[in-house]
Design an enzyme around this catalytic site. Structure first.
Site, PDB file in Angstrom:
ATOM      1  N   HIS A 282       7.713   0.021   2.252  1.00  0.00           N
ATOM      2  CA  HIS A 282       7.544  -1.335   2.767  1.00  0.00           C
ATOM      3  C   HIS A 282       6.281  -1.960   2.192  1.00  0.00           C
ATOM      4  O   HIS A 282       5.406  -1.257   1.677  1.00  0.00           O
ATOM      5  CB  HIS A 282       7.457  -1.336   4.297  1.00  0.00           C
ATOM      6  CG  HIS A 282       6.147  -0.809   4.818  1.00  0.00           C
ATOM      7  ND1 HIS A 282       5.807   0.528   4.773  1.00  0.00           N
ATOM      8  CD2 HIS A 282       5.087  -1.440   5.377  1.00  0.00           C
ATOM      9  CE1 HIS A 282       4.602   0.706   5.293  1.00  0.00           C
ATOM     10  NE2 HIS A 282       4.134  -0.470   5.664  1.00  0.00           N
TER      11      HIS A 282
ATOM     12  N   HIS B 121       7.820   4.809   5.402  1.00  0.00           N
ATOM     13  CA  HIS B 121       8.988   4.032   4.990  1.00  0.00           C
ATOM     14  C   HIS B 121       8.577   3.014   3.907  1.00  0.00           C
ATOM     15  O   HIS B 121       7.571   2.323   4.058  1.00  0.00           O
ATOM     16  CB  HIS B 121       9.543   3.307   6.223  1.00  0.00           C
ATOM     17  CG  HIS B 121      10.882   2.720   5.982  1.00  0.00           C
ATOM     18  ND1 HIS B 121      12.027   3.243   6.547  1.00  0.00           N
ATOM     19  CD2 HIS B 121      11.285   1.677   5.218  1.00  0.00           C
ATOM     20  CE1 HIS B 121      13.062   2.518   6.150  1.00  0.00           C
ATOM     21  NE2 HIS B 121      12.641   1.573   5.339  1.00  0.00           N
TER      22      HIS B 121
ATOM     23  N   ASN C 202       0.873  -1.168   0.000  1.00  0.00           N
ATOM     24  CA  ASN C 202       0.000   0.000   0.000  1.00  0.00           C
ATOM     25  C   ASN C 202       0.906   1.213   0.000  1.00  0.00           C
ATOM     26  O   ASN C 202       1.764   1.334   0.872  1.00  0.00           O
ATOM     27  CB  ASN C 202      -0.868   0.042   1.254  1.00  0.00           C
ATOM     28  CG  ASN C 202      -1.773  -1.170   1.378  1.00  0.00           C
ATOM     29  OD1 ASN C 202      -2.227  -1.714   0.376  1.00  0.00           O
ATOM     30  ND2 ASN C 202      -2.025  -1.588   2.607  1.00  0.00           N
TER      31      ASN C 202
ATOM     32  N   GLN D 258       3.683  -5.765   2.655  1.00  0.00           N
ATOM     33  CA  GLN D 258       3.228  -6.739   3.628  1.00  0.00           C
ATOM     34  C   GLN D 258       3.033  -8.072   2.925  1.00  0.00           C
ATOM     35  O   GLN D 258       2.864  -8.132   1.710  1.00  0.00           O
ATOM     36  CB  GLN D 258       1.918  -6.286   4.268  1.00  0.00           C
ATOM     37  CG  GLN D 258       2.052  -4.980   5.036  1.00  0.00           C
ATOM     38  CD  GLN D 258       0.763  -4.585   5.732  1.00  0.00           C
ATOM     39  OE1 GLN D 258       0.323  -5.250   6.652  1.00  0.00           O
ATOM     40  NE2 GLN D 258       0.157  -3.506   5.275  1.00  0.00           N
TER      41      GLN D 258
END
Lengths: 370, 370
Positions: B196, B194, B183, B198
């Site tokens: 990233h 930051h 996202n 999932q």
């Protein structure tokens, strides 16, 4: 009970007044006000900009509506297209008369419109015209109120109007489901603050109805019973999530609630859509529905952004699997925090709820006003 | 190619470093940094707050995760839990080492966790533990960059890390699909800036995969062929919506695109998931994927909020209907306007797209960087 007057707007769209039981509002005694705006007659959107396509991977019908980019977005109060016509309006709106009770008209920027045409019909390439109809329903001519604050007589008129629209739109060529809904609150993208809802007449079964029909067929095969009948019966029997009971309706939080605020209102008996409700059931519906709406604004002690949707049985095939119910939900998960539909919800279709259905039910009982 | 080092955080969660090909980052030569935070050992969430329930009306599994309300929300830079540990950090984060390339760790606020348990198994009342696993993957230790700006070698390391996680998580008891996603952007609710992603390991088939399997079964019965093979073949043959072609991958806008920016990247051959890609295909994937991401930021000439999702075949039943592809979409329908999921989308499941798939494809070709 309700007086219906049908007229046409300057561009040919239909506009229908639904006036409350006598005494009718005086200025509306005849409803002969004429739309004098210089609107061009409407032209059907070309296939390149408007169609429905079936996604072969999901089976969902997606509507392409590339001709609506200029629709009205949060106009100032004196330019509201939903206000009655009068000296306070800088820009004339959609409703020619100087006041109204409830009014329904064809959306000026419809995503669904006109008769059905098949453009392509290959297994992986199904494309049709975006047929059907999109209507707007104004709940009141007062821009500063909300559905929950309306008098019961007005809520009743809205129920009558939605019943009328369900009957009329179901009769249109190719319509498969009549779907009234209300989006409320800027947080969910509402572009006009005036209390209003919409009515979509879909030329396909929306994904959620398609899923219901599939689940219901399986349930029927396994049990001989209708799925939604059993769902209502089981919720009433368990009682854990029931938040409201009237003579003809029961309100409960669904067993697998997806939203942080989520509740449904079901008639106690099997009713396909609004047109099958008896007079006393419609009266009861107005009471029960308004009560649920009032609880929503107490849920977080603030006006709640919500989506209200009126689920009705399919028109034609699958009809015996459908059953009327009204659903209310909100994306707000605290007074200030929104639930976002990110990777898990939007991309996988796997909802995660940060609260429990039982906690939602507890709160909805706690904030009862009656 | 990539060095994997597994360790444990103070509360017992797993943390895994994936270091780029030699020369490894010097400070990370051994990866022995220890998490010294005084975290309590983790306890499984009680059934009353964490479970998955099957909605009998839609067939969807909904996850109840009422124990995650306190998760971190847009912290200041020196309190970011995804930053490496160092003198610049006011609050120690999740990664004990002073720098890293790519790191994966178990989410501190997981909605899915632990082994599968059946709580209730009646036809209308199916409830299980919210089993599985939620991992976070940090793409870089630089908080100020984005996935699209990473060097190719790093993108390749991320592909290797996701491949590793797909293999490992698929082996966990009860896992039915491994689903990596990113996202990006505050507009879709991102709570940490930051760069990233999932990785969710679901204990059920998410609704979208369930729909794919059902459509694919029908297609197989009718044609003898695999649905996703045919979808890729037809898109390549038509070409209208193809926006990128490499030796092993093809990128196209889906025929019935739901989102105002929407594109998919498919391997040319039938591959169930990342673990089945050959070495040269993974290298090619890194190139093609980064190129698509770069085009997204040019689409509206601004950093685009997007959801990236890596669709992979189910683990176990239905596996032969799945096929790896990556999808990117955005809710932005203009540089400043969001598409909201209101009544039609959220309540009926009927998407309306304000643009056409062909217009999306035109723009994605126009903004190619290679």
């Amino acid at each position: 009970m309700v007086r219906k007057t049908t007229s046409r707007l300057a561009d040919g769209r239909e506009l229908i007044y639904f006036d409350d039981t006598e005494p009718y509002v005086s200025a509306a005694a005849v409803r002969e006000a004429v739309d004098v705006r210089p609107l061009s007659p409407r032209e059907p959107a070309p296939r390149s900009a408007a169609s429905t396509r079936r996604d072969p991977v999901s089976g969902e019908w997606v509507t392409i509506a590339a001709h609506r980019m200029d629709r009205t977005f949060l106009p100032p109060a004196d330019e509201s297209p939903l206000a009655p016509t009068g000296p306070g309006q800088k820009v004339p709106g959609e409703i020619p008369d100087t006041s109204y009770n409830v009014v329904v008209f064809e959306n000026r920027f419809p995503s669904l419109e006109g008769p059905p045409t098949t453009y392509r019909d290959e297994p992986l390439r199904q494309e049709r015209s975006a047929s059907g109809r999109c209507e707007v329903i104004c709940f009141t001519d007062n821009p500063a109120t909300s559905f929950a604050e309306l008098p019961l007589s007005r809520v009743r008129t809205i129920v009558e109007a939605l019943t009328d629209r369900t009957r009329e739109l179901s009769a249109l060529d190719g319509v498969r489901q009549v779907f009234p809904f209300e989006n409320r609150g800027e947080e969910i993208g509402v572009t006009l603050h005036h209390p209003h809802g919409q009515i979509y007449a879909y030329p396909f079964l929306p994904a959620r109805t398609q899923a219901l029909v599939e689940q219901s067929i399986q349930h029927k095969q396994q049990t001989g019973r209708k799925l939604l009948d059993d769902v209502v019966a089981v919720e009433c029997a368990e009682g854990t999530r029931v938040v409201l009971e009237t003579e003809h309706f029961v309100g409960f939080v669904p067993f697998a609630a997806k939203w942080p605020v989520h509740v449904q209102l079901h008639p106690r008996r099997d009713v396909a859509d609004l047109t099958e409700l008896r007079d006393e059931e419609r009266a009861d519906l107005a009471v029960a529905y308004r009560e649920l709406l009032r609880r929503l604004d107490r849920f977080f002690d603030r006006p709640l952004p919500y989506i209200a949707n009126w689920q009705q049985a399919p028109v034609g095939e699958g009809r015996d699997h459908g059953r009327l119910y009204i659903e209310l939900f909100s994306l707000l998960r605290s007074p200030t925090k929104l639930k976002y539909l990110a990777g898990s919800e939007s991309a996988a279709g796997a909802w995660i709820n940060d609260t429990t259905p039982e906690a939602i039910a507890d709160r909805l009982r706690e904030v009862a006003t009656q």
